[in-house]
Every structure is written in structure tokens, then in C-alpha cells.
Design a protein around this motif. Structure first.
Motif, mmCIF file in Angstrom:
data_model
loop_
_atom_site.group_PDB
_atom_site.id
_atom_site.type_symbol
_atom_site.label_atom_id
_atom_site.label_comp_id
_atom_site.label_asym_id
_atom_site.label_seq_id
_atom_site.Cartn_x
_atom_site.Cartn_y
_atom_site.Cartn_z
ATOM 1 N N ALA A 131 0.829 -1.201 0.000
ATOM 2 C CA ALA A 131 0.000 0.000 0.000
ATOM 3 C C ALA A 131 0.866 1.255 0.000
ATOM 4 C CB ALA A 131 -0.941 -0.004 1.210
ATOM 5 N N LEU A 132 1.937 1.229 0.772
ATOM 6 C CA LEU A 132 2.841 2.377 0.789
ATOM 7 C C LEU A 132 3.551 2.541 -0.544
ATOM 8 C CD1 LEU A 132 4.261 1.983 4.387
ATOM 9 C CD2 LEU A 132 2.965 3.936 3.545
ATOM 10 N N ALA A 133 3.891 1.439 -1.196
ATOM 11 C CA ALA A 133 4.509 1.522 -2.515
ATOM 12 C C ALA A 133 3.551 2.134 -3.528
ATOM 13 C CB ALA A 133 4.957 0.137 -2.968
ATOM 14 N N LEU A 134 2.261 1.830 -3.389
ATOM 15 C CA LEU A 134 1.263 2.351 -4.320
ATOM 16 C C LEU A 134 1.155 3.869 -4.231
ATOM 17 C CD1 LEU A 134 -0.824 1.369 -6.432
ATOM 18 C CD2 LEU A 134 -2.513 1.310 -4.598
ATOM 19 N N VAL A 135 1.429 4.444 -3.059
ATOM 20 C CA VAL A 135 1.373 5.907 -2.911
ATOM 21 C C VAL A 135 2.764 6.531 -2.967
ATOM 22 C CG1 VAL A 135 -0.740 5.739 -1.558
ATOM 23 C CG2 VAL A 135 1.453 5.885 -0.367
ATOM 24 N N GLY A 136 3.755 5.759 -3.409
ATOM 25 C CA GLY A 136 5.097 6.295 -3.619
ATOM 26 C C GLY A 136 5.931 6.473 -2.379
ATOM 27 N N LEU A 137 5.655 5.695 -1.327
ATOM 28 C CA LEU A 137 6.376 5.865 -0.067
ATOM 29 C C LEU A 137 7.067 4.579 0.393
ATOM 30 C CD1 LEU A 137 3.929 8.101 2.016
ATOM 31 C CD2 LEU A 137 6.052 8.796 0.893
ATOM 32 N N ALA A 138 7.445 3.736 -0.543
ATOM 33 C CA ALA A 138 8.100 2.481 -0.162
ATOM 34 C C ALA A 138 9.371 2.740 0.637
ATOM 35 C CB ALA A 138 8.416 1.658 -1.416
ATOM 36 N N ASN A 139 10.082 3.804 0.301
ATOM 37 C CA ASN A 139 11.355 4.093 0.988
ATOM 38 C C ASN A 139 11.177 4.849 2.297
ATOM 39 O OD1 ASN A 139 10.495 6.445 -0.249
ATOM 40 N ND2 ASN A 139 12.586 7.180 -0.658
ATOM 41 N N ARG A 140 9.924 5.114 2.679
ATOM 42 C CA ARG A 140 9.657 5.851 3.923
ATOM 43 C C ARG A 140 8.888 4.987 4.933
ATOM 44 N NH1 ARG A 140 12.434 10.337 4.532
ATOM 45 N NH2 ARG A 140 10.792 11.853 4.972
ATOM 46 N N ARG A 141 8.812 3.711 4.672
ATOM 47 C CA ARG A 141 7.938 2.838 5.466
ATOM 48 C C ARG A 141 8.354 2.745 6.928
ATOM 49 N NH1 ARG A 141 9.297 -3.104 2.922
ATOM 50 N NH2 ARG A 141 9.113 -3.909 5.038
ATOM 51 N N ASN A 142 9.642 2.931 7.217
ATOM 52 C CA ASN A 142 10.127 2.817 8.599
ATOM 53 C C ASN A 142 10.266 4.165 9.289
ATOM 54 O OD1 ASN A 142 10.370 -0.050 8.589
ATOM 55 N ND2 ASN A 142 12.258 0.142 7.387
ATOM 56 N N HIS A 143 9.762 5.221 8.653
ATOM 57 C CA HIS A 143 9.824 6.552 9.255
ATOM 58 C C HIS A 143 8.586 6.800 10.121
ATOM 59 C CE1 HIS A 143 12.908 6.986 6.214
ATOM 60 N NE2 HIS A 143 13.236 8.172 6.684
ATOM 61 N N TYR A 144 8.792 7.593 11.179
ATOM 62 C CA TYR A 144 7.685 7.991 12.049
ATOM 63 C C TYR A 144 7.024 9.261 11.491
ATOM 64 C CZ TYR A 144 9.486 4.589 15.365
ATOM 65 O OH TYR A 144 9.895 3.416 15.962
ATOM 66 N N GLU A 152 3.535 13.779 2.850
ATOM 67 C CA GLU A 152 3.856 12.363 3.054
ATOM 68 C C GLU A 152 2.951 11.750 4.107
ATOM 69 O OE1 GLU A 152 8.620 12.224 1.952
ATOM 70 O OE2 GLU A 152 7.990 12.887 3.943
ATOM 71 N N GLN A 153 2.652 12.497 5.165
ATOM 72 C CA GLN A 153 1.743 11.969 6.179
ATOM 73 C C GLN A 153 0.353 11.713 5.591
ATOM 74 O OE1 GLN A 153 1.894 13.684 10.259
ATOM 75 N NE2 GLN A 153 3.501 15.013 9.448
ATOM 76 N N GLN A 154 -0.115 12.617 4.750
ATOM 77 C CA GLN A 154 -1.421 12.397 4.139
ATOM 78 C C GLN A 154 -1.387 11.207 3.193
ATOM 79 O OE1 GLN A 154 -4.356 12.476 4.727
ATOM 80 N NE2 GLN A 154 -5.324 14.352 3.949
ATOM 81 N N ARG A 155 -0.271 10.990 2.506
ATOM 82 C CA ARG A 155 -0.166 9.818 1.626
ATOM 83 C C ARG A 155 -0.118 8.520 2.440
ATOM 84 N NH1 ARG A 155 4.731 12.134 -1.491
ATOM 85 N NH2 ARG A 155 5.012 10.049 -2.402
ATOM 86 N N VAL A 156 0.461 8.574 3.652
ATOM 87 C CA VAL A 156 0.362 7.412 4.547
ATOM 88 C C VAL A 156 -1.093 7.168 4.918
ATOM 89 C CG1 VAL A 156 0.969 6.479 6.814
ATOM 90 C CG2 VAL A 156 2.695 7.691 5.473
ATOM 91 N N ALA A 157 -1.842 8.244 5.178
ATOM 92 C CA ALA A 157 -3.264 8.099 5.489
ATOM 93 C C ALA A 157 -4.021 7.502 4.299
ATOM 94 C CB ALA A 157 -3.860 9.450 5.872
ATOM 95 N N VAL A 158 -3.635 7.894 3.081
ATOM 96 C CA VAL A 158 -4.250 7.304 1.890
ATOM 97 C C VAL A 158 -3.896 5.822 1.802
ATOM 98 C CG1 VAL A 158 -4.329 7.314 -0.630
ATOM 99 C CG2 VAL A 158 -4.307 9.484 0.624
ATOM 100 N N ALA A 159 -2.620 5.497 2.047
ATOM 101 C CA ALA A 159 -2.199 4.095 2.017
ATOM 102 C C ALA A 159 -2.973 3.266 3.026
ATOM 103 C CB ALA A 159 -0.696 3.998 2.286
#
Length: 242
Positions: A131-144, A152-159
């Protein structure tokens, strides 16, 4: 292909004479006044109108967070108006992803852990990392969350919302707290969810420019739908005039 899908699919939602009245003592507020509405499956729709026109009330009722006072409401063949609280909870869990103006992420959890809050209870989820890869955040998966920008936070919410692979995504001012460039990124993730998952996407916004990416635009006024526009050629979010 997407057009063929939309043409052949039954409507996602059907509303007939839908009304919502809030009562406080002897005061009545008519939030919705006899709304008739068909939302085709697999489309992107935008709801426009001034504050207090009924947009958020309708979104909450469509998502099973609130109940109509009267009228008919169906999600595909499910009679939402007749459901009790437990049935509405199951409906939300199986079919609906919510995205709001504020991200509502858990600060002590990583991006992937925030998404996993949904995948742990969904019926047929995709992996949190997917899901994170689908919103372009695969490289941010371990970030708080504190280590991520607002976009980026909103894209995590979308994911998190799309990880359950919902039939419908209900978005209330999803770009309201963002600048134009990060807002476009969020809209692109919603458009990608529509293309990839076939999710029906309903967006409330005060930004008239966002309507250009929608297949249909519903204009609300005083608890009613004043008019409906059909957009035969929706544009890519990157082309929106902010």
C-alpha cells in the motif's frame, strides 16, 4: 478499459429522498433535504458547495458513520438505511476507506505500522508495504510521522485507507491542509487507487479546480443537490489549476 468497467458496473450508491434532521431541544437543522443521487461504481466524484450545504453530512451517511432521518440508501445491494450499528460497522470495515483533512496517524508508530492497523482487521487487505509503494512511499515505510512532511503523512493516510482494498474511498477535504504541490501528490495517489483498485472515490473540497479531475461533480446548496456536471474528459491531477 476503465470506461467499460464503469459502464457495466452497477451503481456504488443509490439515494432516494434522503433527509437528515438534527434536533437540539425544539430547534431543527435540516442538513439534507430530499437528496436523490446515483454514484456510479469506479468513478471519481467531487462534491462542491459552501460550508453547511450538506456535503459532509452526506459523506458520513454514505460511509455508515451516521444515519439518515428518512429516505432510501443502498450500497450496491446493501440497504444501509435498515442496518443496525453492528451491521454498519461490518459494512465500513469491508467496503469503505476514509481520508480526512487531518492525517490521524499514531505518532509512536512507523508509516508501515500505521497502515498495518487497518490490514490487521480488514477482510482481504493488501500488504502494508504494498500500500505504501502504491502511494510512492516504499522508501519511507520505517519513518515515524514526525519524520515525514505533511504531504507524506497524508499519503500514509491514503495508504492506510486503500490497504483494505475498499470498494469506495470517502475523502473529506484531503488536501485542505496542504500546499499546491503536495496537494497534487495526494490527488495523484487517489487517482491511482481509482485506476489500480477500481475504487469509487468521492472527494469533498472547497477547491473548485479539483473538480476537473472528476467524472462527475455534484454542487450542493442548502442541503440539496443544486446541479450535476458530467465531465467527459477528466484531467490528470498534475494539470489542475490550483
Amino acid at each position: 478499459m476503465r470506461s467499460d468497467f464503469r459502464d457495466s458496473a452497477p451503481p456504488a450508491f443509490r439515494c432516494a429522498d434522503l433527509a437528515k434532521i438534527y434536533r437540539t431541544g425544539e430547534t431543527e437543522v435540516h442538513a439534507l433535504r430530499g437528496v436523490d443521487l446515483v454514484i456510479p461504481a469506479g468513478e471519481i466524484l467531487v462534491l462542491l458547495g459552501p460550508s453547511g450545504s450538506g456535503k459532509s453530512t452526506l459523506l458520513n451517511i454514505l460511509g455508515g458513520l451516521d444515519r439518515p432521518t428518512s429516505g432510501n440508501l443502498f450500497y450496491r445491494d446493501l440497504d444501509l438505511a435498515a442496518m443496525d450499528d453492528a451491521e454498519l460497522t461490518r459494512f465500513r470495515r469491508a467496503n469503505v476507506g476514509f481520508i480526512f483533512q487531518f492525517y490521524n496517524l499514531i505518532p509512536s508508530l512507523t508509516a508501515e505500522e500505521n497502515v498495518r492497523l487497518v490490514t490487521d482487521i480488514a477482510e482481504k487487505p493488501m500488504g502494508a508495504a504494498d500500500a505504501l509503494a502504491l502511494v510512492g512511499l516504499a522508501n519511507r515505510r520505517n519513518h515515524y510521522p514526525a519524520q515525514l512532511s505533511g504531504g507524506e503523512q497524508q499519503r500514509v493516510a491514503v495508504a492506510r485507507a486503500i490497504a483494505k482494498q475498499p470498494g469506495v474511498l470517502l475523502c473529506d477535504e484531503p488536501t485542505g491542509a496542504l500546499d499546491s504541490s503536495t496537494g497534487v501528490q495526494v490527488l495523484e495517489t487517489l487517482a491511482e487507487a481509482n485506476r489500480t483498485l477500481g475504487s469509487t472515490v468521492v472527494i469533498i473540497t472547497h477547491n473548485v479546480g479539483i473538480a476537473a479531475m472528476a467524472h462527475r461533480v455534484f454542487h450542493f446548496l442548502d442541503g440539496r443537490i443544486a446541479r450535476v456536471e458530467v465531465n467527459e474528459a477528466p484531467i490528470d491531477p498534475a494539470e489542475i489549476s490550483w
